[in-house]
Design a protein around this motif. Sequence first.
Motif, PDB file in Angstrom:
ATOM      1  N   CYS A  52       0.846  -1.187   0.000  1.00  0.00           N
ATOM      2  CA  CYS A  52       0.000   0.000   0.000  1.00  0.00           C
ATOM      3  C   CYS A  52       0.882   1.238   0.000  1.00  0.00           C
ATOM      4  N   CYS A  82      -0.001   3.316   3.582  1.00  0.00           N
ATOM      5  CA  CYS A  82       0.400   2.893   4.932  1.00  0.00           C
ATOM      6  C   CYS A  82       1.529   1.866   4.903  1.00  0.00           C
ATOM      7  N   THR A 106       1.437  -1.321   4.198  1.00  0.00           N
ATOM      8  CA  THR A 106       1.053  -2.714   4.437  1.00  0.00           C
ATOM      9  C   THR A 106       1.288  -3.558   3.187  1.00  0.00           C
ATOM     10  N   CYS A 128      -6.787  -1.081   0.076  1.00  0.00           N
ATOM     11  CA  CYS A 128      -6.049  -1.521   1.260  1.00  0.00           C
ATOM     12  C   CYS A 128      -7.019  -1.778   2.406  1.00  0.00           C
ATOM     13  N   GLU A 181      -6.181  -2.343   5.405  1.00  0.00           N
ATOM     14  CA  GLU A 181      -5.608  -1.797   6.634  1.00  0.00           C
ATOM     15  C   GLU A 181      -6.015  -0.332   6.852  1.00  0.00           C
ATOM     16  N   CYS A 182      -5.767   0.494   5.819  1.00  0.00           N
ATOM     17  CA  CYS A 182      -6.015   1.930   6.004  1.00  0.00           C
ATOM     18  C   CYS A 182      -7.169   2.451   5.148  1.00  0.00           C
TER      19      CYS A 182
HETATM   20 ZN   LIG Z   1      -2.896   0.993   3.439  1.00  0.00          ZN
END
Ligand SMILES: [Zn+2]
Length: 417
Positions: free
Chosen positions: A336, A339, A341, A355, A357-358
């Motif tokens: 990503c 972030c 990841t 993503c 995650e973010c």
């Molecule tokens: Zn991310």
Amino acid sequence: MANQVTRTYVASIHNHQQVCEDLDSLGFAASKLWNVARWTCDRIWDETGTIPDHGALKAYLKNNEHYADLNAQSSQAILEELAEAFDSWYTLRGNGDKKANPPGYRKHGDDHPRSTVTFKEDGFKHDPDHDRIRLSKGRNLKDGRQDFILCEYAVDPDVTVQNVQQVRAVWTGTDWELHIVCNVERDDPDPPGDRVAGIDLGICNFAAVAVGDDALLYPGGALKEDDYYFQKQRAKCDDSSSRKAQRLDRKRGERRTHFFHAVSKDIVAECAARNVGTIVVGDLTGIRENTDWGDHGNLDLHGWAFDNFTQMLEYKAAEYGISVERVDERGTSKSCGSCGTIDDSQRVERGLYVCDECGLVANADVNGAENIRQKVLPSLACDGGDRDNGWMAQPAVRLFDTSTGRIAPQEQVTCEP
Ligand SMILES: [Zn+2]
């Protein structure tokens, strides 16, 4: 301040039909010499436990018949290239890269492919008044009547070919072209700024450019349409070595070169306008070298195309004082850009990178370009992720206009009825 710099210009050959057979002979001889040298390395390794350097290889092979097929300096260049390939394999192994492979043999089925032939000072003569370069053959291939190969070349109209240091004949998969290495005296302009741009080169989108808060996208549609058209025309030719088939191949090559010039010129100008001082390009060479020579014709051709494109980018960028760096692009599509990841299961759907995650939603190629950019720029992204990333989803699209041969923003491209 005036500076001596090296530039490599890619040139097409006007009289390709006349010189093609001669260049083929040299390209085949270069492959044979490479293979004999490669075999010799194995033999010496078995006996002594060391790989010979290029000086030792030359001593072993200078009486080999293939050595005299080429100009002595051209033969030496092949042995140097092999020795360097062994060196870089050693270095990679030493750094713990267990996947690194030693240089391989050059085979194409049972045949030898056309290897690049390098001509150094003794091996060529440049005639700048007539845009011609004379290339030397080796003693064995001289037939009295014609001791050299006279190539009529054409380069980027924006450049002047002078102070030629070296010429390389390169087989592109469809035809031969010349890479002309020149010494250029020029004033070093100050870079337009200190910002960094990342470029991801691909097939569908030919180039995606990320500048950190802004992105550009260059679709590869015009190139693909051309390929499709020429493949269809080519299929209509009964004989693939016919004049018509060769003319089609040349035309296709010229159109591709023109596309490369237009895109590289536009990218550099757009980067300069955004105060960019460094352009980082994802390098595909690693991917290509881990693939068998010749077995993956398309992949190899693409590797070659990206090399060509990057060379154009380098000398065009230098005119603005912008430097171009190549970085290994492995992994840049999986992480990503916001972030950091890494998601191995990341699937690109409809060209989007999402993503978990973010929550970033980005154009997948722009995300790749941003990751390439961050390879030289310590990640700005790992600062909590409250940066605005909207730009990654909305790149400005810049299209190649086939009617003018220039690049224009999407809304300005005129559609021919
Ligand atoms: Zn991310």
